[in-house]
Enzyme design. Structure first.
Site, short mmCIF file in Angstrom:
data_model
loop_
_atom_site.label_atom_id
_atom_site.label_comp_id
_atom_site.label_asym_id
_atom_site.label_seq_id
_atom_site.Cartn_x
_atom_site.Cartn_y
_atom_site.Cartn_z
N GLU A 278 0.84 -1.31 0.04
CA GLU A 278 0.02 -0.19 -0.01
C GLU A 278 0.86 1.36 -0.28
O GLU A 278 0.49 2.18 -0.58
CB GLU A 278 -0.75 -0.17 1.28
N HIS B 192 -10.57 -4.75 11.91
CA HIS B 192 -11.50 -5.24 10.61
C HIS B 192 -12.76 -4.46 10.98
O HIS B 192 -13.72 -4.68 10.35
CB HIS B 192 -11.59 -6.80 10.39
C1 LIG Z 1 -1.90 -4.04 5.58
C2 LIG Z 1 -2.95 -5.06 4.83
N1 LIG Z 1 -3.38 -4.98 3.57
C3 LIG Z 1 -4.22 -5.66 2.98
C4 LIG Z 1 -4.82 -6.68 3.99
C5 LIG Z 1 -5.95 -7.74 3.67
N2 LIG Z 1 -5.46 -8.81 3.34
C6 LIG Z 1 -5.60 -9.91 4.49
S1 LIG Z 1 -4.84 -11.32 3.76
C7 LIG Z 1 -4.37 -10.82 2.61
C8 LIG Z 1 -3.58 -11.74 1.88
C9 LIG Z 1 -2.46 -12.15 2.30
O1 LIG Z 1 -1.67 -12.98 1.66
P1 LIG Z 1 -0.48 -13.86 2.26
O2 LIG Z 1 0.41 -12.92 3.08
O3 LIG Z 1 0.28 -14.75 1.05
O4 LIG Z 1 -0.97 -14.70 3.25
P2 LIG Z 1 -2.19 -16.10 3.21
O5 LIG Z 1 -3.56 -15.40 3.18
O6 LIG Z 1 -1.88 -16.61 1.99
O7 LIG Z 1 -1.82 -17.06 4.21
C10 LIG Z 1 -4.84 -9.59 2.45
C11 LIG Z 1 -4.38 -8.61 1.26
C12 LIG Z 1 -4.44 -6.68 5.48
N3 LIG Z 1 -4.90 -7.46 6.18
N4 LIG Z 1 -3.52 -5.62 5.90
#
Ligand SMILES: Cc1ncc(C[n+]2csc(CCOP(=O)(O)OP(=O)(O)O)c2C)c(N)n1
Lengths: 322, 341
Positions: free
Chosen positions: B66, B135
């Site tokens: 971001e 959230h």
């Molecule tokens: C700073 C931030 N941006 C966006 C999100 C929304 N979000 C939650 S889980 C996720 C994907 C995370 O992917 P990864 O790090 O690969 O972990 P996984 O879910 O695959 O375990 C996103 C974009 C968030 N929680 N925090």
């Protein structure tokens, strides 16, 4: 390790069952005994057990929005964890935090729902242990998506210049929600990024607890002996959707159907048996795991809901008399 | 012959997506970026269909970076594009706040008005469904407090489309908040009153204008987003008791339409402000202060109904107890009606 993996999987299946209570036929996240988002860790158990097998209660672990397998492997109190997820007053935080915000100071475990934000605290805890002359280390778990967050790069650099006893463990399940790794990450392997921060980058190309255990052992020994930080990336699998209710339309055709065949738990059992481990021992481990999970869920469901007044407590900690 | 126009009932998600698609068709400077906004169409559905229609050059799924892509939007806005960025939940802004409050919000000022920053930042707000402390926040006041930003929050699909079109045409950064309880995503449950008729033709709803959504003579209830619906529910419930409630939808947090509230309270003499953001230093306090500063003579002390100053708790028995709802608005109105001076 087999027992913990099994326990984690059973825990998640019981959570999934409970999560759907009151939510069907019309799925609504707000309903049922467990409201809100729910991120299951099915498929990623080898990463958690392979790493945490090396850790003591004093070692500090931060996990993500997908924390259950790591919490279980780290030895978080299973009853209090289940109760927290059910929002009961006997939960880890008395029902204040829920599934993405599990804190168990007894085993130095915590997690956060904001991507990439668990790395800094792990670096800090690691330096803190070093400055206090304590033998502990810190481990930060993150998803491969989180490796594109600024905090990842800042934390790695900081850990390197401070020679902090910390290990960063990337669970590469291929997806950040709907976005595939190849569409959002410039390098094929995040472990290659370690070189930019002058630390070892280890790539484990198998969702296998023994191989993960071995790789983590090297990194953790390095941290404990004052050698500084390491980065590990493990290729793993998310057997479920990003959260329960995810339609997974972004997966290529056939991918979901093929997942069962790469489930690491039956694969591990088969391997152990092939290596001569007595199946009765493995059955025994499954029984112990099942009993612990059943006990935790009975405890959680039998616990009281917190009162409204409790919501107002614990925003601050009182100063204690010196 | 007078044929009434057919009703097109849309959710806020669909209304936002329609506004984006219509404006993108006429203005190829608009590009949309964010996490899961492309193939998935947005976790909250407000970018559905855009990737297929406008292609991956203009509709970009981003990494979870971001700080990078939101500050990149500021650079795009400085150089001829009109970026629209999404960051799923308002709770996530900690990681990229500098781009918002030090760059986007000050681009005009630092350039003596020569460099505009036409960008729209979409984000969801609100709790009530058990998503807990990272959230479920609203943070209206956090964003409303910062000069150089416009901040809007629709309570209906009609307003969502009109406010989105106004935001897309504005020369300044607009934080476009949408409330999860109103969004129209099946899995979240939706307040039915948010699903309204939305004309197909593009139209604007002015940024900075509140709306009197129900007229009444006894007490003014001012809210925004979901709390407007609580206010309307309370007004309906109290009609039988002869309490005539005027309900105001603030619609814009910054700039705040003080005049509409002041005019209403001059008429009713009573004010209840309902806000699901934290109470301290909040929007409700700002609205009340504005009415008092204007010298309006109140018949009863103003009432502020907001989330207490604690993180949003997870357990439903705690969360529902602390969030405003229709019953709490009814109680607040009763309190305002008790005194008559
Ligand atoms: C700073 C931030 N941006 C966006 C999100 C929304 N979000 C939650 S889980 C996720 C994907 C995370 O992917 P990864 O790090 O690969 O972990 P996984 O879910 O695959 O375990 C996103 C974009 C968030 N929680 N925090």
């Amino acid at each position: 390790m087999y027992e913990k993996m099994h326990q984690s999987r059973l825990f998640e299946s019981r959570i999934k069952e409970a999560y759907f209570e009151g939510k069907s036929p019309l799925f609504n996240m707000a309903k049922g005994p467990i409201p809100g988002e729910m991120h299951l860790s099915n498929g990623q158990e080898p990463c958690a057990v392979g790493v945490c097998e090396h850790l003591t209660d004093g070692d500090f672990v931060t996990a993500t929005h997908r924390p259950h397998h790591v919490a279980i492997a780290k030895g978080v109190n299973l009853r209090a964890m289940a109760a927290e997820i059910f929002g009961r007053s006997s939960g880890l935080s008395g029902g204040r935090g829920g599934h993405m915000h599990l804190f168990d100071p007894a085993v130095n475990f915590s997690c956060s729902g904001i991507i990439g934000q668990g790395l800094g605290p792990a670096v800090g805890a690691a330096l803190s242990f070093a400055l206090q002359g304590l033998p502990h280390i810190a481990v930060a778990f993150l998803g491969e998506g989180a490796a594109n967050q600024g905090a990842f790069h800042e934390a790695l650099n900081l850990a390197a210049i401070w020679k902090a006893p910390v290990v960063f463990v990337i669970e590469d399940n291929g997806y950040g929600i709907s976005v595939a790794k190849r569409h959002c990450t410039a390098v094929a392997r995040n472990s290659d990024r370690a070189i930019a921060y002058a630390m070892p980058g280890i790539h484990v190309d198998a969702n296998d607890p023994d191989l993960i255990h071995e790789a983590a052992g090297t990194a953790i020994a390095r941290a404990r002996s004052g050698g500084g930080p390491s980065l590990i990336e493990i290729v793993t699998t998310r057997l479920e959707g990003h959260f329960i209710g995810d339609q997974e339309g972004y997966r290529p055709d056939g991918e979901v159907a093929a997942l069962a065949a790469i489930d690491p738990i039956p694969a591990y059992r088969a391997r152990l048996e092939a290596e001569g481990v007595d199946p009765a021992l493995l059955d025994e481990a499954e029984h112990i795991a099942a009993a612990a999970v059943a006990d935790a869920f009975a405890f959680a469901r039998g616990s009281e809901m917190p009162s409204a007044a409790q919501a107002l407590e614990a925003v601050f900690v009182e100063r204690t008399a010196a | 012959m007078n044929i009434p126009a057919p009703q097109r009932k849309l959710t806020i998600a669909k209304a936002m997506a329609e506004a984006l698609a219509q404006e993108m068709t006429g203005d190829d400077r608009i590009i949309v970026m964010g996490e899961d906004i492309g193939r998935l169409g947005g976790v909250f559905g407000n970018t559905a269909g855009l990737l297929d229609r406008f292609g991956s050059a203009r509709v970009r799924d981003t990494p979870i970076s971001e700080t990078g892509f939101i500050s990149a939007a500021v650079g795009m806005a400085a150089t001829g594009l009109r970026p629209v960025v999404e960051l799923m939940f308002v709770d996530f802004f900690g990681v990229c706040m500098d781009a918002i409050y030090n760059l986007a919000a000050k681009q005009a000022y630092f350039s003596a008005g020569k460099v505009a920053c036409p960008m729209v930042v979409m984000t969801s707000v609100g709790g009530g469904y058990g998503d807990a402390g990272q959230h479920s926040q609203c943070l209206y006041a956090t964003f409303g407090h910062l000069p150089g930003l416009k901040v809007v929050l629709p309570s209906t699909a009609y307003d969502a489309k009109g406010l989105m079109l106004a935001a897309l045409r504005d020369e300044n950064p607009v934080i476009f908040m949408f409330h999860k309880a109103l969004q129209g995503m099946g899995w979240l449950g939706t307040v039915p009153g948010s699903i309204t008729h939305v004309p197909e033709q593009p139209y604007e709803v002015a940024i900075g204008k509140a709306a009197v959504v129900r007229e009444g003579g006894d007490v003014t209830v001012a809210g925004l987003g979901i709390t407007v619906h609580h206010g309307l529910g309370a007004a309906k419930a109290l009609r039988g008791e002869g309490i005539d409630v005027e309900v105001i939808d603030l619609r814009t947090i910054a700039p705040l339409d003080r005049e509409t509230v002041i005019a209403s309270v001059r008429k009713t003499g009573r004010l209840v402000v309902v806000d699901d953001d934290y109470r301290h230093c909040g929007l409700a306090g700002e609205v009340i202060a504005s009415v008092c500063e204007a010298g309006v003579v109140l018949r009863a002390p103003p009432v502020r109904l907001a989330h207490p100053d604690i993180p949003i708790p997870f357990a439903p028995s705690m969360e529902h107890a602390v969030l405003p709802d229709t019953d709490k608005v009814i109680a607040a109105i009763r309190r305002a009606m008790e005194v008559d001076r």
